[in-house]
Design a protein around this motif. Structure first.
Motif, PDB file in Angstrom:
ATOM      1  N   GLN A  61       7.944   0.718 -15.350  1.00 48.24           N
ATOM      2  CA  GLN A  61       7.704  -0.421 -15.215  1.00 48.24           C
ATOM      3  C   GLN A  61       6.164  -0.855 -14.246  1.00 48.24           C
ATOM      4  OE1 GLN A  61      10.742  -3.335 -13.766  1.00 48.24           O
ATOM      5  NE2 GLN A  61      12.233  -1.809 -14.047  1.00 48.24           N
ATOM      6  N   LYS A  62       5.473  -1.741 -15.015  1.00 44.86           N
ATOM      7  CA  LYS A  62       4.060  -2.061 -14.377  1.00 44.86           C
ATOM      8  C   LYS A  62       4.355  -3.292 -13.388  1.00 44.86           C
ATOM      9  CE  LYS A  62       1.326  -0.637 -18.179  1.00 44.86           C
ATOM     10  NZ  LYS A  62       0.953   0.433 -17.657  1.00 44.86           N
ATOM     11  N   LEU A  63       4.046  -2.673 -12.033  1.00 44.55           N
ATOM     12  CA  LEU A  63       4.319  -3.721 -10.907  1.00 44.55           C
ATOM     13  C   LEU A  63       3.219  -3.823 -10.004  1.00 44.55           C
ATOM     14  CD1 LEU A  63       7.838  -2.229  -9.719  1.00 44.55           C
ATOM     15  CD2 LEU A  63       7.480  -4.071 -11.351  1.00 44.55           C
ATOM     16  N   THR A  64       3.250  -4.996  -9.297  1.00 46.53           N
ATOM     17  CA  THR A  64       2.233  -5.284  -8.571  1.00 46.53           C
ATOM     18  C   THR A  64       2.705  -5.044  -6.955  1.00 46.53           C
ATOM     19  OG1 THR A  64       1.024  -6.769 -10.123  1.00 46.53           O
ATOM     20  CG2 THR A  64       0.343  -7.028  -7.513  1.00 46.53           C
ATOM     21  N   VAL A  65       1.717  -4.222  -6.357  1.00 47.55           N
ATOM     22  CA  VAL A  65       2.155  -3.891  -4.954  1.00 47.55           C
ATOM     23  C   VAL A  65       1.433  -4.710  -3.946  1.00 47.55           C
ATOM     24  CG1 VAL A  65       2.063  -1.930  -3.160  1.00 47.55           C
ATOM     25  CG2 VAL A  65       2.938  -1.678  -5.368  1.00 47.55           C
ATOM     26  N   THR A  66       2.056  -5.099  -3.029  1.00 46.93           N
ATOM     27  CA  THR A  66       1.340  -5.791  -2.083  1.00 46.93           C
ATOM     28  C   THR A  66       1.953  -5.462  -0.469  1.00 46.93           C
ATOM     29  OG1 THR A  66       2.945  -7.754  -1.735  1.00 46.93           O
ATOM     30  CG2 THR A  66       1.016  -8.066  -3.447  1.00 46.93           C
ATOM     31  N   GLY A  67       0.882  -5.505   0.405  1.00 44.71           N
ATOM     32  CA  GLY A  67       1.410  -5.282   1.800  1.00 44.71           C
ATOM     33  C   GLY A  67       0.108  -5.364   2.695  1.00 44.71           C
ATOM     34  N   THR A  68       0.214  -4.772   3.983  1.00 47.35           N
ATOM     35  CA  THR A  68      -0.477  -4.967   4.772  1.00 47.35           C
ATOM     36  C   THR A  68      -0.689  -3.480   5.412  1.00 47.35           C
ATOM     37  OG1 THR A  68       0.654  -5.676   6.514  1.00 47.35           O
ATOM     38  CG2 THR A  68      -0.474  -7.136   5.407  1.00 47.35           C
ATOM     39  N   ALA A  69      -2.031  -3.124   6.361  1.00 50.22           N
ATOM     40  CA  ALA A  69      -2.190  -1.758   7.001  1.00 50.22           C
ATOM     41  C   ALA A  69      -2.492  -2.016   8.308  1.00 50.22           C
ATOM     42  CB  ALA A  69      -3.304  -1.309   6.052  1.00 50.22           C
ATOM     43  N   ASP A  70      -2.216  -1.228   9.163  1.00 52.80           N
ATOM     44  CA  ASP A  70      -2.849  -1.062  10.501  1.00 52.80           C
ATOM     45  C   ASP A  70      -4.162  -0.166  10.371  1.00 52.80           C
ATOM     46  OD1 ASP A  70      -0.674  -2.197  11.756  1.00 52.80           O
ATOM     47  OD2 ASP A  70       0.439  -0.192  11.702  1.00 52.80           O
ATOM     48  N   VAL A  71      -5.064  -0.874  11.033  1.00 55.57           N
ATOM     49  CA  VAL A  71      -6.459  -0.120  10.963  1.00 55.57           C
ATOM     50  C   VAL A  71      -7.003   0.264  12.370  1.00 55.57           C
ATOM     51  CG1 VAL A  71      -8.842  -0.723  10.111  1.00 55.57           C
ATOM     52  CG2 VAL A  71      -6.869  -1.797   9.104  1.00 55.57           C
ATOM     53  N   THR A  72      -7.245   1.380  12.797  1.00 55.41           N
ATOM     54  CA  THR A  72      -7.766   1.842  13.906  1.00 55.41           C
ATOM     55  C   THR A  72      -8.933   2.740  13.576  1.00 55.41           C
ATOM     56  OG1 THR A  72      -6.099   3.679  13.777  1.00 55.41           O
ATOM     57  CG2 THR A  72      -5.471   2.032  14.911  1.00 55.41           C
ATOM     58  N   VAL A  73      -9.615   3.212  14.711  1.00 53.80           N
ATOM     59  CA  VAL A  73     -10.685   4.284  14.742  1.00 53.80           C
ATOM     60  C   VAL A  73     -10.209   5.585  14.719  1.00 53.80           C
ATOM     61  CG1 VAL A  73     -12.697   4.886  15.769  1.00 53.80           C
ATOM     62  CG2 VAL A  73     -12.226   2.352  15.759  1.00 53.80           C
ATOM     63  N   ALA A  74     -10.584   6.474  13.665  1.00 53.87           N
ATOM     64  CA  ALA A  74     -10.222   7.778  13.846  1.00 53.87           C
ATOM     65  C   ALA A  74     -11.450   8.776  14.545  1.00 53.87           C
ATOM     66  CB  ALA A  74      -9.717   8.381  12.449  1.00 53.87           C
ATOM     67  N   GLU A  75     -11.055   9.800  14.688  1.00 53.30           N
ATOM     68  CA  GLU A  75     -12.309  11.005  15.194  1.00 53.30           C
ATOM     69  C   GLU A  75     -13.116  11.152  14.079  1.00 53.30           C
ATOM     70  OE1 GLU A  75     -12.555  15.172  17.367  1.00 53.30           O
ATOM     71  OE2 GLU A  75     -10.790  14.502  16.712  1.00 53.30           O
ATOM     72  N   GLY A  76     -14.583  11.186  14.346  1.00 48.56           N
ATOM     73  CA  GLY A  76     -15.622  11.632  13.579  1.00 48.56           C
ATOM     74  C   GLY A  76     -16.066  10.387  12.899  1.00 48.56           C
ATOM     75  N   ASN A  77     -15.903   8.909  13.533  1.00 49.15           N
ATOM     76  CA  ASN A  77     -16.559   7.814  12.856  1.00 49.15           C
ATOM     77  C   ASN A  77     -15.670   7.474  11.608  1.00 49.15           C
ATOM     78  OD1 ASN A  77     -18.280   7.177  15.021  1.00 49.15           O
ATOM     79  ND2 ASN A  77     -20.193   7.384  13.720  1.00 49.15           N
ATOM     80  N   LYS A  78     -14.623   7.621  11.610  1.00 52.39           N
ATOM     81  CA  LYS A  78     -13.575   7.392  10.363  1.00 52.39           C
ATOM     82  C   LYS A  78     -12.734   5.945  10.738  1.00 52.39           C
ATOM     83  CE  LYS A  78     -13.750  12.036   8.670  1.00 52.39           C
ATOM     84  NZ  LYS A  78     -12.668  13.208   8.252  1.00 52.39           N
ATOM     85  N   VAL A  79     -12.130   5.401   9.760  1.00 55.75           N
ATOM     86  CA  VAL A  79     -11.196   4.530  10.019  1.00 55.75           C
ATOM     87  C   VAL A  79     -10.107   4.794   9.299  1.00 55.75           C
ATOM     88  CG1 VAL A  79     -10.679   2.087   9.157  1.00 55.75           C
ATOM     89  CG2 VAL A  79     -12.981   2.630   9.407  1.00 55.75           C
ATOM     90  N   ALA A  80      -9.062   4.791  10.209  1.00 56.46           N
ATOM     91  CA  ALA A  80      -7.629   5.135   9.712  1.00 56.46           C
ATOM     92  C   ALA A  80      -6.818   4.037   9.179  1.00 56.46           C
ATOM     93  CB  ALA A  80      -6.693   5.755  10.923  1.00 56.46           C
ATOM     94  N   LEU A  81      -6.507   4.186   8.102  1.00 58.69           N
ATOM     95  CA  LEU A  81      -5.441   3.162   7.267  1.00 58.69           C
ATOM     96  C   LEU A  81      -4.208   3.598   7.121  1.00 58.69           C
ATOM     97  CD1 LEU A  81      -8.168   2.372   4.379  1.00 58.69           C
ATOM     98  CD2 LEU A  81      -8.050   1.323   6.617  1.00 58.69           C
ATOM     99  N   ARG A  82      -3.253   2.936   7.597  1.00 58.00           N
ATOM    100  CA  ARG A  82      -1.717   3.208   7.621  1.00 58.00           C
ATOM    101  C   ARG A  82      -1.282   2.118   6.926  1.00 58.00           C
ATOM    102  NH1 ARG A  82      -4.384   7.157   8.212  1.00 58.00           N
ATOM    103  NH2 ARG A  82      -4.112   8.585   9.709  1.00 58.00           N
ATOM    104  N   PHE A  83      -0.708   2.198   5.761  1.00 52.27           N
ATOM    105  CA  PHE A  83      -0.154   1.160   5.014  1.00 52.27           C
ATOM    106  C   PHE A  83       1.437   0.923   5.180  1.00 52.27           C
ATOM    107  CE2 PHE A  83      -4.091   1.211   2.912  1.00 52.27           C
ATOM    108  CZ  PHE A  83      -4.585   0.168   2.599  1.00 52.27           C
ATOM    109  N   ASN A  84       1.958   0.039   5.461  1.00 49.36           N
ATOM    110  CA  ASN A  84       3.318  -0.008   5.619  1.00 49.36           C
ATOM    111  C   ASN A  84       4.030  -1.302   5.229  1.00 49.36           C
ATOM    112  OD1 ASN A  84       2.730  -1.811   7.846  1.00 49.36           O
ATOM    113  ND2 ASN A  84       2.294  -0.017   8.882  1.00 49.36           N
ATOM    114  N   ASP A  85       5.361  -1.085   4.929  1.00 56.68           N
ATOM    115  CA  ASP A  85       6.046  -2.175   4.567  1.00 56.68           C
ATOM    116  C   ASP A  85       5.419  -2.899   3.080  1.00 56.68           C
ATOM    117  OD1 ASP A  85       7.688  -2.301   6.654  1.00 56.68           O
ATOM    118  OD2 ASP A  85       6.186  -3.805   7.946  1.00 56.68           O
TER     119      ASP A  85
END
Length: 262
Positions: free
Chosen positions: A175-199
């Motif tokens: 089935q072709k579905l559309t996913v929606t949600g939000t992510a927690d965004v924080t700073v990770a080591e090495g000038n990276k952005v940590a994205l953690r999608f949940n719910d």
């Protein structure tokens, strides 16, 4: 004779006023010339620093519109003699860097350097170090650039109530579905952005455990540490915040050379 005496004293008074007015006018002209000379000297320094910033950006294989530099503090000439400048503001627009072969767009990067040390010889010769005691920077990474780094077809990012929101097409159990949600965004080591999608949710998701597991696996697949393009002036990312126009990045550094001269 008594009637002529007051008229006799009026001439010295008029001469005194004329002399005073002349001195005031000359003083104002002198101050004006000093202000003009001060601003001309500041303009020369701003153009020289802009050239150095342009070289610094090119060294990182990045591109931008011509830098705009503003040397703060007044008067400028006394700062030259002291070899220390209160503030130098640098604005870079249309910045494009590369991360793992993908172009990352930063529409505007503002850099504010404080307590900048540069000797008079350095300014005259163009060789030597211009060192800032403290450098703060803010820039915004476009959501299109960030989405491209996640490498998921059709995935779109944006801001929703101060959080990073995602919308993406997925195929779950045929089935072709559309996913929606939000992510927690924080700073990770090495000038990276940590994205953690949940719910994450998907309307019409089949009510079977396997469908929920597949959706959870999709969320894990896009929950990664995303590298940012190398920032100038040794800036280290301290904070990231979703904004309507993109992901705002705040960075800083200490005791940083802001020119390329050696």
């Amino acid at each position: 004779m008594a009637e002529a005496y007051p008229a006799y004293e009026e001439r010295p008074r008029r001469r005194g006023r004329k002399v005073l007015v002349t001195l005031v006018v000359l003083l104002l002209l002198l101050v004006g010339l000093l202000v003009v000379a001060d601003r001309v000297a500041a303009g020369v320094a701003e153009r020289a620093i802009a050239d150095q910033v342009k070289q610094e950006v090119a060294k990182q294989d990045a591109q931008s519109a011509p830098p705009k530099v503003d040397v703060g503090g007044f008067p400028f000439l006394t700062q030259v003699l002291d070899g220390r400048y209160e503030r130098i503001s640098i604005v870079l627009t249309d910045v494009r860097g590369s991360v793992e072969g993908n172009a990352v767009s930063v529409p505007r990067l503002d850099v504010d350097a404080r307590n900048v040390r540069a000797s008079l010889d350095t300014l005259r010769s163009g060789s030597g170090d211009v060192v800032a005691e403290k450098v703060d920077g803010t820039g915004t990474v476009t959501y299109d650039s960030l989405a491209a780094l996640l490498d998921r077809p059709g995935l779109k990012l944006g801001e929703q109530n101060g959080k990073l929101a995602v919308t993406a097409p997925v195929d779950i159990l045929g089935q072709k579905l559309t996913v929606t949600g939000t992510a927690d965004v924080t700073v990770a080591e090495g000038n990276k952005v940590a994205l953690r999608f949940n719910d994450l949710t998907a309307e019409g998701l089949p009510a079977v455990p396997l469908a929920r597991t597949l959706l959870s696996n999709y969320a894990k697949g896009i929950s990664i540490d995303v590298p940012l393009p190398e920032l100038p002036f040794q800036l280290n990312v301290r904070k990231v915040e979703p904004r309507p126009e993109g992901l705002m990045v705040t960075a800083d550094a200490a005791n940083v050379p802001i020119n390329s001269a050696r």
